[in-house]
Scaffold this active site. Sequence first.
Site, PDB file in Angstrom:
ATOM      1  N   ARG A   1       0.869  -1.303   0.054  1.00  0.00           N
ATOM      2  CA  ARG A   1      -0.080  -0.080  -0.011  1.00  0.00           C
ATOM      3  C   ARG A   1       0.996   1.123  -0.029  1.00  0.00           C
ATOM      4  O   ARG A   1       1.750   1.456   0.785  1.00  0.00           O
ATOM      5  CB  ARG A   1      -1.040   0.045   1.459  1.00  0.00           C
ATOM      6  CG  ARG A   1      -1.720   1.420   1.544  1.00  0.00           C
ATOM      7  CD  ARG A   1      -2.674   1.123   2.842  1.00  0.00           C
ATOM      8  NE  ARG A   1      -3.497   2.274   3.121  1.00  0.00           N
ATOM      9  CZ  ARG A   1      -3.190   3.393   3.839  1.00  0.00           C
ATOM     10  NH1 ARG A   1      -2.059   2.921   4.804  1.00  0.00           N
ATOM     11  NH2 ARG A   1      -3.989   4.441   3.894  1.00  0.00           N
TER      12      ARG A   1
ATOM     13  N   HIS B   1      -2.600  11.056   0.567  1.00  0.00           N
ATOM     14  CA  HIS B   1      -1.928  10.965   1.786  1.00  0.00           C
ATOM     15  C   HIS B   1      -1.452  12.401   2.255  1.00  0.00           C
ATOM     16  O   HIS B   1      -0.188  12.424   2.574  1.00  0.00           O
ATOM     17  CB  HIS B   1      -1.049   9.871   1.924  1.00  0.00           C
ATOM     18  CG  HIS B   1      -0.916   9.422   3.423  1.00  0.00           C
ATOM     19  ND1 HIS B   1      -0.813   7.746   3.600  1.00  0.00           N
ATOM     20  CD2 HIS B   1      -0.386   9.743   4.408  1.00  0.00           C
ATOM     21  CE1 HIS B   1      -0.642   7.833   4.947  1.00  0.00           C
ATOM     22  NE2 HIS B   1      -0.304   8.749   5.366  1.00  0.00           N
TER      23      HIS B   1
ATOM     24  N   GLU C   1      -7.064   8.703   6.092  1.00  0.00           N
ATOM     25  CA  GLU C   1      -7.382   9.274   7.217  1.00  0.00           C
ATOM     26  C   GLU C   1      -7.726  11.123   7.034  1.00  0.00           C
ATOM     27  O   GLU C   1      -6.951  11.900   7.454  1.00  0.00           O
ATOM     28  CB  GLU C   1      -5.926   9.506   8.269  1.00  0.00           C
ATOM     29  CG  GLU C   1      -5.722   7.923   8.623  1.00  0.00           C
ATOM     30  CD  GLU C   1      -4.364   8.137   9.499  1.00  0.00           C
ATOM     31  OE1 GLU C   1      -3.763   8.924   9.914  1.00  0.00           O
ATOM     32  OE2 GLU C   1      -3.854   6.792  10.025  1.00  0.00           O
TER      33      GLU C   1
ATOM     34  N   ASN D   1      -7.421   2.150   9.994  1.00  0.00           N
ATOM     35  CA  ASN D   1      -6.234   2.355  10.351  1.00  0.00           C
ATOM     36  C   ASN D   1      -6.321   2.517  12.139  1.00  0.00           C
ATOM     37  O   ASN D   1      -7.089   3.120  12.675  1.00  0.00           O
ATOM     38  CB  ASN D   1      -5.377   3.830  10.153  1.00  0.00           C
ATOM     39  CG  ASN D   1      -5.128   3.693   8.718  1.00  0.00           C
ATOM     40  OD1 ASN D   1      -5.265   2.887   8.121  1.00  0.00           O
ATOM     41  ND2 ASN D   1      -4.465   4.757   8.094  1.00  0.00           N
TER      42      ASN D   1
ATOM     43  N   TYR E   1      -4.462   2.439  15.836  1.00  0.00           N
ATOM     44  CA  TYR E   1      -3.259   2.540  16.652  1.00  0.00           C
ATOM     45  C   TYR E   1      -3.240   2.695  18.313  1.00  0.00           C
ATOM     46  O   TYR E   1      -2.553   2.279  18.824  1.00  0.00           O
ATOM     47  CB  TYR E   1      -2.495   4.019  16.266  1.00  0.00           C
ATOM     48  CG  TYR E   1      -1.775   4.076  14.893  1.00  0.00           C
ATOM     49  CD1 TYR E   1      -0.568   3.607  14.878  1.00  0.00           C
ATOM     50  CD2 TYR E   1      -2.457   4.476  13.835  1.00  0.00           C
ATOM     51  CE1 TYR E   1       0.065   3.358  13.599  1.00  0.00           C
ATOM     52  CE2 TYR E   1      -1.804   4.345  12.481  1.00  0.00           C
ATOM     53  CZ  TYR E   1      -0.514   3.608  12.374  1.00  0.00           C
ATOM     54  OH  TYR E   1       0.048   3.521  11.107  1.00  0.00           O
TER      55      TYR E   1
ATOM     56  N   GLU F   1      -3.557   0.335   8.286  1.00  0.00           N
ATOM     57  CA  GLU F   1      -2.282   0.578   8.956  1.00  0.00           C
ATOM     58  C   GLU F   1      -2.540   0.031  10.427  1.00  0.00           C
ATOM     59  O   GLU F   1      -3.461   0.203  11.043  1.00  0.00           O
ATOM     60  CB  GLU F   1      -2.092   2.295   9.162  1.00  0.00           C
ATOM     61  CG  GLU F   1      -1.565   2.645   7.840  1.00  0.00           C
ATOM     62  CD  GLU F   1      -1.512   4.199   8.029  1.00  0.00           C
ATOM     63  OE1 GLU F   1      -1.100   4.909   9.153  1.00  0.00           O
ATOM     64  OE2 GLU F   1      -1.565   4.845   6.976  1.00  0.00           O
TER      65      GLU F   1
HETATM   66  O1  IFM Z   1       3.028   8.079   9.782  1.00  0.00           O
HETATM   67  C1  IFM Z   1       1.513   7.874   9.928  1.00  0.00           C
HETATM   68  C2  IFM Z   1       0.850   7.809   8.654  1.00  0.00           C
HETATM   69  O2  IFM Z   1       1.052   8.903   7.765  1.00  0.00           O
HETATM   70  C3  IFM Z   1      -0.783   7.872   8.977  1.00  0.00           C
HETATM   71  N1  IFM Z   1      -1.179   7.041   9.718  1.00  0.00           N
HETATM   72  C4  IFM Z   1      -0.604   7.053  11.039  1.00  0.00           C
HETATM   73  C5  IFM Z   1       0.938   6.940  10.959  1.00  0.00           C
HETATM   74  C6  IFM Z   1       1.781   6.991  12.314  1.00  0.00           C
HETATM   75  O3  IFM Z   1       1.714   8.337  12.942  1.00  0.00           O
END
Ligand code: IFM
Length: 468
Positions: free
Chosen positions: A80, A124, A169, A296, A298, A368
Amino acid sequence: MSTQPTLRFPDGFAWGTATASYQIEGAVGEDGRLPSIWDTFAHSPGKVADGDTGDVACDHYHRYPEDVALLAQLGVTHYRFSLAWPRIQPDGRGALNPDGVDFYSRLVDRLLEHDIQPWITLYHWDLPQALEDAGGWPVRDTAERFAEYAAGIHRHLGDRVADWTTHNEPWCAAFLGYADGHHAPGRTDGAAAVHAAHHLLLGHGLAVNALRDQGARRLGITFNLYPTDAASDAPADRDAARRIDGLMNRLFLDPTLRGSYPADVLTDLAPVTDTAHVRDGDLAVISTPLDFLGVNYYSRHVVRAGEAVDRVAGDGRPSHWPGSADVEFVKRGVPVTEMGWEIDPDGLYEMLTRVWREYGPLPLYVTENGAAFADEVTRENGEDRVRDEDRRTYLERHFRAAHRALSEGVDLRGYFVWSLLDNFEWAHGYAKRFGLVRVDFDTQRRLVKDSGRWFAGVTRANGLVGGD
Ligand code: IFM
């Protein structure tokens, strides 16, 4: 060593890594590329840690054959990456730049030679500066320009690339870029952020329609989603959680997958803006059916009613997020990554099952997930190693959480680790390393970390083998 059981993923599961153009490519002034908002922002004093810029980054523009070979070494089925709009259409409008198109065409061919499926993200965050000068995402025309660019590049790559996502995002592009100013273009205007969010989504819908008219059959968008909990049962804390969930999750999920904005969020935002920027028919375009959704993930947010502080840097500066001025983000004291983000694999399970339950059925991908840690290079038996057990464990726990969602019926089709390479981590510059592959930014030497070696075993086994 893990004592966890073996876990297999479904046949055909996509295993990949993810990157983004401005974070890895460098070559910002080459072959007709013009500045993006990130070039301007990074070159503005004080905006990025240590004055870092993406001028060279991982020099991927010149080293992509080596990077594709690394992908093959990792055994991924998919890669990706995002396209730099200012490389393809330097002014953000009009004719495409043949050299920019050619770069991505060569990258796609090289991936296919290695039997790796290219997965394209159209946006992006590197908006052509010329479009920001004309008003940026807060103005409607940018959505139209985005669809034109998307259709233009799809004509060149659509014969070889099956999977296309419009935005990565959009919450970050809108709110970090236009409300709190930590990202390009660095504006601090709550109303502009809300208008940007709408035009990002409108651009998404217009692009999906344009690409589908050209025969594209696998189209989606990627959102960064966060389970959001109240710190207590107190009504004010629960309302804080509702507002953050609304602003960060539902403001994007609802229009895209249900065709309406959440009424409570519009009420929260009413002191900042009315909805005059939302025209009749926009929501029908935005909710054009998708073939998949990218998630995504985190971390989780825990919030309470409190004092407005900076949500990203946590440095006490006032936040400019609209509709949530008195929400405080709570640290629970659980282990965190180098970004300060709490490690919470259950949150991935929760988010996948929630999206599936509330917005599905729709194929999902984790587009992600990954972690920054303070890696060290050690010299052992004549070779350099990065023994990043913290990253390996992080990934294993999140893969297990994703598998749990799968086993409960969520149609999860793939998983992309962020990131292939250590790279330009936006306002943090090169200080935060997310890669499965270490990059020495002085020499551009690549070194597969232990997490990358382990990930190669996961991709080849299509899962976690007991004792991994
Ligand atoms: O590096 C970023 C990415 O560009 C978008 N999602 C989160 C990642 C980590 O912060």
